[in-house]
Design a protein around this motif. Structure first.
Motif, mmCIF file in Angstrom:
data_model
loop_
_atom_site.group_PDB
_atom_site.id
_atom_site.type_symbol
_atom_site.label_atom_id
_atom_site.label_comp_id
_atom_site.label_asym_id
_atom_site.label_seq_id
_atom_site.Cartn_x
_atom_site.Cartn_y
_atom_site.Cartn_z
ATOM 1 N N LEU A 106 -40.646 -10.961 -34.845
ATOM 2 C CA LEU A 106 -40.420 -12.411 -35.270
ATOM 3 C C LEU A 106 -40.135 -13.128 -36.347
ATOM 4 O O LEU A 106 -39.492 -13.633 -36.321
ATOM 5 C CB LEU A 106 -42.301 -12.666 -34.971
ATOM 6 N N LEU A 107 -39.985 -11.727 -37.367
ATOM 7 C CA LEU A 107 -39.410 -12.416 -38.838
ATOM 8 C C LEU A 107 -38.186 -12.821 -38.452
ATOM 9 O O LEU A 107 -37.189 -13.283 -38.896
ATOM 10 C CB LEU A 107 -40.116 -11.472 -39.914
ATOM 11 N N GLU A 108 -37.549 -11.407 -37.617
ATOM 12 C CA GLU A 108 -36.315 -11.003 -37.551
ATOM 13 C C GLU A 108 -35.628 -12.423 -36.309
ATOM 14 O O GLU A 108 -34.444 -13.158 -36.668
ATOM 15 C CB GLU A 108 -35.776 -10.221 -36.519
ATOM 16 N N MET A 109 -36.495 -12.657 -35.830
ATOM 17 C CA MET A 109 -35.952 -13.900 -34.460
ATOM 18 C C MET A 109 -36.125 -14.864 -36.186
ATOM 19 O O MET A 109 -35.132 -15.868 -35.246
ATOM 20 C CB MET A 109 -37.562 -14.199 -34.039
ATOM 21 N N LEU A 110 -36.386 -15.209 -37.015
ATOM 22 C CA LEU A 110 -36.432 -16.452 -37.884
ATOM 23 C C LEU A 110 -35.953 -16.288 -38.746
ATOM 24 O O LEU A 110 -35.532 -16.914 -39.446
ATOM 25 C CB LEU A 110 -38.211 -16.208 -38.577
ATOM 26 N N GLU A 111 -34.686 -15.556 -38.275
ATOM 27 C CA GLU A 111 -34.152 -15.285 -39.571
ATOM 28 C C GLU A 111 -34.806 -15.117 -41.233
ATOM 29 O O GLU A 111 -33.391 -15.601 -42.405
ATOM 30 C CB GLU A 111 -33.320 -15.753 -39.233
ATOM 31 N N GLU A 112 -35.712 -14.386 -41.332
ATOM 32 C CA GLU A 112 -35.864 -13.880 -42.807
ATOM 33 C C GLU A 112 -35.308 -13.220 -42.463
ATOM 34 O O GLU A 112 -34.150 -11.855 -42.932
ATOM 35 C CB GLU A 112 -37.381 -13.927 -42.337
ATOM 36 N N GLU A 113 -35.452 -13.162 -44.506
ATOM 37 C CA GLU A 113 -34.809 -11.715 -45.160
ATOM 38 C C GLU A 113 -35.535 -10.433 -45.823
ATOM 39 O O GLU A 113 -35.658 -9.800 -45.522
ATOM 40 C CB GLU A 113 -34.130 -12.209 -46.883
ATOM 41 N N ASN A 114 -36.918 -11.506 -45.851
ATOM 42 C CA ASN A 114 -38.100 -10.201 -46.513
ATOM 43 C C ASN A 114 -38.374 -9.444 -45.378
ATOM 44 O O ASN A 114 -39.182 -10.003 -44.882
ATOM 45 C CB ASN A 114 -38.839 -11.007 -47.392
ATOM 46 N N LYS A 165 -41.291 -25.412 -36.924
ATOM 47 C CA LYS A 165 -41.510 -24.165 -35.961
ATOM 48 C C LYS A 165 -41.844 -22.806 -36.660
ATOM 49 O O LYS A 165 -42.519 -21.746 -35.427
ATOM 50 C CB LYS A 165 -40.421 -23.898 -35.218
ATOM 51 N N LYS A 166 -41.079 -22.535 -37.715
ATOM 52 C CA LYS A 166 -41.956 -21.424 -38.663
ATOM 53 C C LYS A 166 -42.806 -21.464 -38.842
ATOM 54 O O LYS A 166 -44.203 -20.380 -39.004
ATOM 55 C CB LYS A 166 -40.829 -21.017 -40.182
ATOM 56 N N ARG A 167 -43.518 -21.781 -39.209
ATOM 57 C CA ARG A 167 -44.819 -22.680 -39.490
ATOM 58 C C ARG A 167 -46.129 -21.901 -38.219
ATOM 59 O O ARG A 167 -47.051 -21.145 -38.091
ATOM 60 C CB ARG A 167 -45.609 -23.607 -39.778
ATOM 61 N N ILE A 168 -45.507 -22.235 -37.308
ATOM 62 C CA ILE A 168 -46.172 -21.801 -35.757
ATOM 63 C C ILE A 168 -46.164 -20.549 -35.900
ATOM 64 O O ILE A 168 -47.202 -19.659 -34.827
ATOM 65 C CB ILE A 168 -45.892 -22.907 -34.819
ATOM 66 N N ILE A 169 -44.996 -19.885 -35.570
ATOM 67 C CA ILE A 169 -45.780 -18.595 -35.501
ATOM 68 C C ILE A 169 -45.054 -17.597 -36.412
ATOM 69 O O ILE A 169 -46.420 -16.770 -36.508
ATOM 70 C CB ILE A 169 -43.557 -17.924 -35.380
ATOM 71 N N TYR A 170 -45.648 -18.117 -37.931
ATOM 72 C CA TYR A 170 -46.390 -17.305 -39.304
ATOM 73 C C TYR A 170 -47.389 -17.191 -38.325
ATOM 74 O O TYR A 170 -48.561 -16.329 -39.283
ATOM 75 C CB TYR A 170 -46.026 -17.949 -40.240
ATOM 76 N N ARG A 171 -48.160 -18.723 -38.329
ATOM 77 C CA ARG A 171 -49.697 -18.223 -37.656
ATOM 78 C C ARG A 171 -50.202 -17.609 -36.479
ATOM 79 O O ARG A 171 -51.164 -17.035 -36.266
ATOM 80 C CB ARG A 171 -50.320 -20.407 -37.170
ATOM 81 N N HIS A 172 -49.198 -17.508 -35.046
ATOM 82 C CA HIS A 172 -49.518 -16.277 -34.980
ATOM 83 C C HIS A 172 -49.418 -15.394 -35.549
ATOM 84 O O HIS A 172 -49.928 -14.149 -34.988
ATOM 85 C CB HIS A 172 -48.514 -16.324 -33.864
ATOM 86 N N LEU A 173 -48.853 -14.794 -36.239
ATOM 87 C CA LEU A 173 -48.227 -13.460 -37.138
ATOM 88 C C LEU A 173 -50.235 -13.301 -37.852
ATOM 89 O O LEU A 173 -50.448 -12.341 -37.916
ATOM 90 C CB LEU A 173 -47.408 -13.071 -38.017
#
Length: 293
Positions: free
Chosen positions: A272-280, A69-77
């Protein structure tokens, strides 16, 4: 006091002025329409991006790992940032002086010299980046890869047919918004309107001092030397109006009054990064650069 021997009647000059004002009004309205349409397009991209990320994160299959899921959202970014850079590319009809000489924000100048791949390489794999690097339309290639990957998930039974259709519809909307942005970017404001407005403004402004002489030299209170400041004020107003329309024609250049696609893209990136609960999480563009653009 000796008067200047040459003047023109103000009435015909005022008629020309009315015609110039109407023409500039039409030009500015049309230019503003381009800017406002561009802003609405990128507002829709904000909504579609959030919807797409939510749709991906809510895929119910337990066998679909979070990393996928993260890979798909990253590709969207990566698509979003690539589209931003494509919209910033110079066109011959834009204000294409050296970037450092134009009234651009510091953040845009850094983006311009760093280039697209510095931003998107962290969101796509090296293999995908290599496959699209030399293509003419990188955002379209990223959406194509996105469609293929979603199709593969359906073939593997990781998402339902309904989810696949929904995600493909969302990608179709992204294609639509990209195409609408490209239409504004790649089709200039008709030159006959842009250049004609400038030339008739020149003609009208050249006649203004002679018309004002006709008014001031007949007055016992005013003196004909007041022609100079009044002419300067009127000429400045007309050229200012023409300049406003001129810079509104191309809403993606990166000037202070253009559509703030860098700020919009950063806001989507943060969401989108907050949705993924990313730190950076990157800082908002306005805070990072001190400007809203």
């Amino acid at each position: 006091m000796t008067s200047i021997p040459f003047s023109l009647p103000w009435q015909p000059i005022s008629v020309i002025g009315v015609a110039v004002a109407f023409f500039l009004g039409f030009k500015n309205n049309s230019s503003y329409d381009r800017t406002w349409e561009a802003r609405k397009i990128w507002g829709s991209i904000v909504n579609e991006s959030r919807t797409f990320a939510t749709a991906v994160l809510s895929l119910p299959s337990q066998n679909l790992p979070k990393e996928e899921k993260k890979r798909i959202i990253y590709r969207h970014l990566a698509w979003l940032l690539a589209l931003k850079h494509v919209m910033r590319k110079e066109k011959t009809w834009e204000h294409n002086l050296p970037v450092k000489k134009l009234n651009f924000i510091p953040g845009f100048i850094k983006e311009y010299y760093d280039g697209m791949f510095v931003e998107i390489e962290k969101y796509v794999s090296e293999e995908e980046l290599t496959s699209i690097k030399n293509t003419s339309n990188i955002p379209s290639q990223l959406l194509k890869i996105q469609s293929y990957e979603i199709g593969k998930l359906n073939e593997q039974g990781l998402i339902s047919d309904y989810k696949q259709v929904w995600l493909h519809e969302l990608i179709g909307h992204l294609f639509t918004h990209q195409g609408m942005s490209e239409r504004i970017k790649n089709f200039p404001f008709p030159r006959q309107y842009a250049s004609t407005g400038l030339w008739i403004t020149y003609i009208f402004c050249a006649l203004i001092p002679f018309g004002l002489l006709d008014i001031f030299e007949q007055s016992r209170v005013l003196h004909y030397w007041l022609t100079i400041p009044f002419s300067a004020i009127i000429i400045w107003i007309f050229f200012l109006v023409d300049r406003i329309g001129d810079y509104s024609e191309n809403p993606f250049e990166g000037g202070y009054n253009d559509v703030p696609i860098s700020s919009i893209a950063r806001a989507i990136e943060i969401d989108l990064l907050e949705m993924l609960e990313e730190e950076n999480i990157p800082k908002p563009y306005a805070i990072e650069n001190g400007f809203l653009m």
